[in-house]
Design a protein around this motif. Structure first.
Motif, PDB file in Angstrom:
ATOM      1  N   ILE A 129       0.840  -1.199   0.000  1.00  0.00           N
ATOM      2  CA  ILE A 129       0.000   0.000   0.000  1.00  0.00           C
ATOM      3  C   ILE A 129       0.876   1.250   0.000  1.00  0.00           C
ATOM      4  CG2 ILE A 129      -1.679   1.314   1.348  1.00  0.00           C
ATOM      5  CD1 ILE A 129      -2.797  -1.374   2.313  1.00  0.00           C
ATOM      6  N   ALA A 130       1.926   1.229   0.829  1.00  0.00           N
ATOM      7  CA  ALA A 130       2.824   2.398   0.899  1.00  0.00           C
ATOM      8  C   ALA A 130       3.475   2.669  -0.456  1.00  0.00           C
ATOM      9  CB  ALA A 130       3.882   2.161   1.977  1.00  0.00           C
ATOM     10  N   LEU A 131       3.912   1.618  -1.139  1.00  0.00           N
ATOM     11  CA  LEU A 131       4.568   1.800  -2.436  1.00  0.00           C
ATOM     12  C   LEU A 131       3.608   2.343  -3.486  1.00  0.00           C
ATOM     13  CD1 LEU A 131       6.745  -1.454  -2.632  1.00  0.00           C
ATOM     14  CD2 LEU A 131       7.580   0.887  -2.354  1.00  0.00           C
ATOM     15  N   SER A 132       2.317   2.076  -3.331  1.00  0.00           N
ATOM     16  CA  SER A 132       1.343   2.553  -4.310  1.00  0.00           C
ATOM     17  C   SER A 132       1.378   4.063  -4.447  1.00  0.00           C
ATOM     18  CB  SER A 132      -0.070   2.106  -3.908  1.00  0.00           C
ATOM     19  OG  SER A 132      -0.170   0.695  -3.880  1.00  0.00           O
ATOM     20  N   PHE A 133       1.683   4.772  -3.368  1.00  0.00           N
ATOM     21  CA  PHE A 133       1.691   6.230  -3.396  1.00  0.00           C
ATOM     22  C   PHE A 133       2.868   6.790  -4.191  1.00  0.00           C
ATOM     23  CE2 PHE A 133      -0.839   5.209   0.357  1.00  0.00           C
ATOM     24  CZ  PHE A 133      -1.964   5.995   0.125  1.00  0.00           C
ATOM     25  N   TYR A 134       3.803   5.917  -4.589  1.00  0.00           N
ATOM     26  CA  TYR A 134       4.942   6.343  -5.410  1.00  0.00           C
ATOM     27  C   TYR A 134       4.853   5.798  -6.835  1.00  0.00           C
ATOM     28  CZ  TYR A 134       6.754   7.073  -0.676  1.00  0.00           C
ATOM     29  OH  TYR A 134       6.912   7.452   0.628  1.00  0.00           O
ATOM     30  N   TRP A 184      -4.700  11.578 -15.749  1.00  0.00           N
ATOM     31  CA  TRP A 184      -4.911  11.429 -14.300  1.00  0.00           C
ATOM     32  C   TRP A 184      -3.808  10.547 -13.724  1.00  0.00           C
ATOM     33  CZ3 TRP A 184      -8.690   7.751 -11.502  1.00  0.00           C
ATOM     34  CH2 TRP A 184      -8.787   8.122 -10.147  1.00  0.00           C
ATOM     35  N   TYR A 185      -2.670  11.148 -13.433  1.00  0.00           N
ATOM     36  CA  TYR A 185      -1.538  10.387 -12.916  1.00  0.00           C
ATOM     37  C   TYR A 185      -1.816   9.813 -11.532  1.00  0.00           C
ATOM     38  CZ  TYR A 185       1.372  12.074 -16.750  1.00  0.00           C
ATOM     39  OH  TYR A 185       1.893  12.317 -17.995  1.00  0.00           O
ATOM     40  N   ALA A 186      -2.646  10.488 -10.753  1.00  0.00           N
ATOM     41  CA  ALA A 186      -2.960   9.991  -9.410  1.00  0.00           C
ATOM     42  C   ALA A 186      -3.680   8.651  -9.467  1.00  0.00           C
ATOM     43  CB  ALA A 186      -3.812  11.010  -8.661  1.00  0.00           C
ATOM     44  N   GLY A 187      -4.323   8.342 -10.604  1.00  0.00           N
ATOM     45  CA  GLY A 187      -5.002   7.061 -10.728  1.00  0.00           C
ATOM     46  C   GLY A 187      -4.061   5.882 -10.584  1.00  0.00           C
ATOM     47  N   TYR A 188      -2.791   6.087 -10.943  1.00  0.00           N
ATOM     48  CA  TYR A 188      -1.807   5.010 -10.833  1.00  0.00           C
ATOM     49  C   TYR A 188      -1.345   4.794  -9.400  1.00  0.00           C
ATOM     50  CZ  TYR A 188      -1.861   5.013 -15.857  1.00  0.00           C
ATOM     51  OH  TYR A 188      -2.292   4.916 -17.160  1.00  0.00           O
ATOM     52  N   LYS A 189      -1.690   5.693  -8.532  1.00  0.00           N
ATOM     53  CA  LYS A 189      -1.408   5.519  -7.114  1.00  0.00           C
ATOM     54  C   LYS A 189      -2.601   4.916  -6.377  1.00  0.00           C
ATOM     55  CE  LYS A 189       1.536   9.644  -7.340  1.00  0.00           C
ATOM     56  NZ  LYS A 189       2.803   8.922  -7.490  1.00  0.00           N
ATOM     57  N   ILE A 190      -3.763   4.947  -7.027  1.00  0.00           N
ATOM     58  CA  ILE A 190      -4.988   4.449  -6.395  1.00  0.00           C
ATOM     59  C   ILE A 190      -5.305   3.020  -6.787  1.00  0.00           C
ATOM     60  CG2 ILE A 190      -7.501   4.781  -6.265  1.00  0.00           C
ATOM     61  CD1 ILE A 190      -6.993   7.790  -6.590  1.00  0.00           C
TER      62      ILE A 190
END
Length: 476
Positions: free
Chosen positions: A27-32, A82-88
């Motif tokens: 989960i933590a790595l997803s934010f990067y 939507w680059y944030a989608g790759y963190k979600i």
């Protein structure tokens, strides 16, 4: 429904704790996480240039019949910027995987087990599968890989749960069950050829069991087989498949496929048995299987002869292994092995249950009561060590806690800024300072004409992207 013993609650708690330990760094790595130059930009470019529906037709006719995969990748977050989608989406995928394991465990152990034992089985499967993923980046953080392989594994577990619930209600013409099962079957088949074999194997085993026990197929089974056949037809008959297969000179070599697949299978099975938590988790599952097979008559799916089930499971795994040898001429890619792992583990658990059902009259559990607690605790320690020293946890925690993932995230943000602010047709980028292997696939290449470079350049309306030399080697 009986209440779980204190030992069962302890086992469930520890397996759930292991699951959290595994899920936390993922989960933590997803934010990067970021979109990968490998395919992600190419799919987005096609969709943005030709439109969502036309892009799928282009790929179906020109490269791949994977109709569900094409549907997902041409509507990726990148098409909307939507680059944030790759963190979600990795977090969503991980949550769906955990939920699908629990849905399967809940239906498999519907009666007479309470939620504690069901949670223990779901957590054990989650730990065993996720902690031994052959390629974490391709399963969780690569959008194109998620659409092609990862999501189909989740769909398979939900399909098994739905089939079990449907079986318990009589497996009659229940439109709700059949609609859900049909949609899941088509989604799995439309993801990849590997997924197609995976789900058709399940339907084949279902049909085989009915033919052996009832000498005929139910209308429901016939309906699902027809749905599967339609999905297979549209996948296999796609014009793009012929194009893709024809581009590889090593494809369709049957002698090479057979010999290479058998050689690979021997090493693969050995590694699964001795280098994963399979054996200790099997020890924890045997008492559950003993209780599961206590009530007679057994459901139809537990009355199949174990040798027949063993033959079915072995054949399925071997066919899955052989697909890549047949199509490309080399061993299965890591993203394919991730799916093979799931099929192997589910088949192993099913066969183990059938053997317990056959041999349970020779088992006298009261003779081993004094050893139950130490064996369970030993199996849990074994599971923890096997998962902890497996391929996923050291990699994930290392990339997270060392700061490699954070430095990669910052470097990618700097690249985006450079690409959008540059007013020239040629974008010069330097190699990334770090390549976190847990989540990183590939970078752009030194050759400006490489497909990854061209797709990334097109996305930012550039003529080309040039990867500059950097005397400092990146950290892996």
């Amino acid at each position: 429904m009986t209440t779980s013993s204190p030992l069962a609650r302890s086992v469930s708690f520890l397996l759930l704790f292991f699951s959290i330990v595994i899920a936390l760094p993922l989960i933590a790595l997803s934010f990067y996480n970021h979109p990968s130059p490998t395919d992600d930009y190419c799919f987005a470019n096609t969709s943005m240039r030709y439109g969502f529906w036309q892009s799928q037709q282009i790929y179906y006719d020109g490269w791949s019949g994977r109709f569900f995969h094409n549907f997902l990748v041409h509507g990726s977050p990148l098409t909307f910027g939507w680059y944030a989608g790759y963190k979600i989406y990795p977090i969503v995928l991980l949550a769906l995987l955990a939920l699908s394991f629990y849905a399967f465990a809940s239906q498999w152990l519907h009666n007479p087990f309470d939620a504690t034992v069901k949670l223990a089985l779901a957590a054990g499967l989650f730990v065993g599968f996720v902690a031994t993923l052959t390629s974490l980046s391709e399963y969780l953080y690569w959008y194109a890989g998620m659409a092609c392989y990862s999501l189909s594994s989740v769909f398979l577990l939900f399909l098994l749960a739905t089939l079990l619930a449907h079986k318990r209600s009589g497996f009659g013409w229940h439109i709700g069950y059949i609609a859900v099962e049909s949609l899941l079957i088509l989604g799995i088949i439309g993801s990849s050829e590997t997924s197609m074999v995976m789900v058709m194997s399940v339907l084949g085993l279902l049909a085989l069991g009915e033919l052996i026990q009832r000498r005929r197929l139910s209308f429901t089974t016939l309906t699902l087989l027809v749905v599967g056949a339609i999905g297979c037809y549209y996948l296999i008959s796609a014009p793009g498949n012929a194009v893709r297969m024809g581009s590889n000179p090593n494809s369709r070599d049957i002698p090479l496929t057979l010999l290479s697949s058998l050689r690979f299978a021997v090493g693969y099975v050995t590694r699964q048995i001795f280098l994963t938590p399979l054996l200790p988790l099997s020890l924890l599952y045997i008492p559950i299987a003993y209780r599961l097979t206590a009530n007679r008559p057994l459901p139809a799916y537990l009355r199949l002869h174990p040798l027949l089930a063993l033959l079915h499971g072995s054949a399925t795994v071997l066919v899955l292994i052989s697909l890549h040898f047949y199509a490309v001429g080399i061993a299965p890619a890591y993203r394919l092995v991730n799916l093979i792992n799931l099929v192997f583990w589910l088949s192993w658990g099913y066969n183990l249950t059938l053997w317990v059902a056959v041999l349970r009259d020779r088992i006298h559990p009261q003779l081993g009561q004094r050893f139950v607690r130490p064996v369970a605790m030993g199996a849990l320690v074994w599971t923890g060590l096997s998962a902890g020293f497996g391929p996923v946890l050291p990699l994930a925690y290392g990339d997270w806690l060392s700061g490699r993932a954070a430095r990669y995230d910052q470097a990618m943000q700097d690249r985006y800024n450079q690409m959008t602010q540059s007013g020239t047709d040629t974008a010069l980028v330097t190699p990334l300072p770090v390549y976190p292997a847990s989540m990183f696939m590939e970078d752009v290449k030194e050759d400006p004409k490489h497909l990854w470079n061209r797709c990334w350049a097109d996305y930012y309306h550039k003529q080309t992207i040039v990867l500059q030399d950097n005397p400092t080697s990146p950290t892996h």
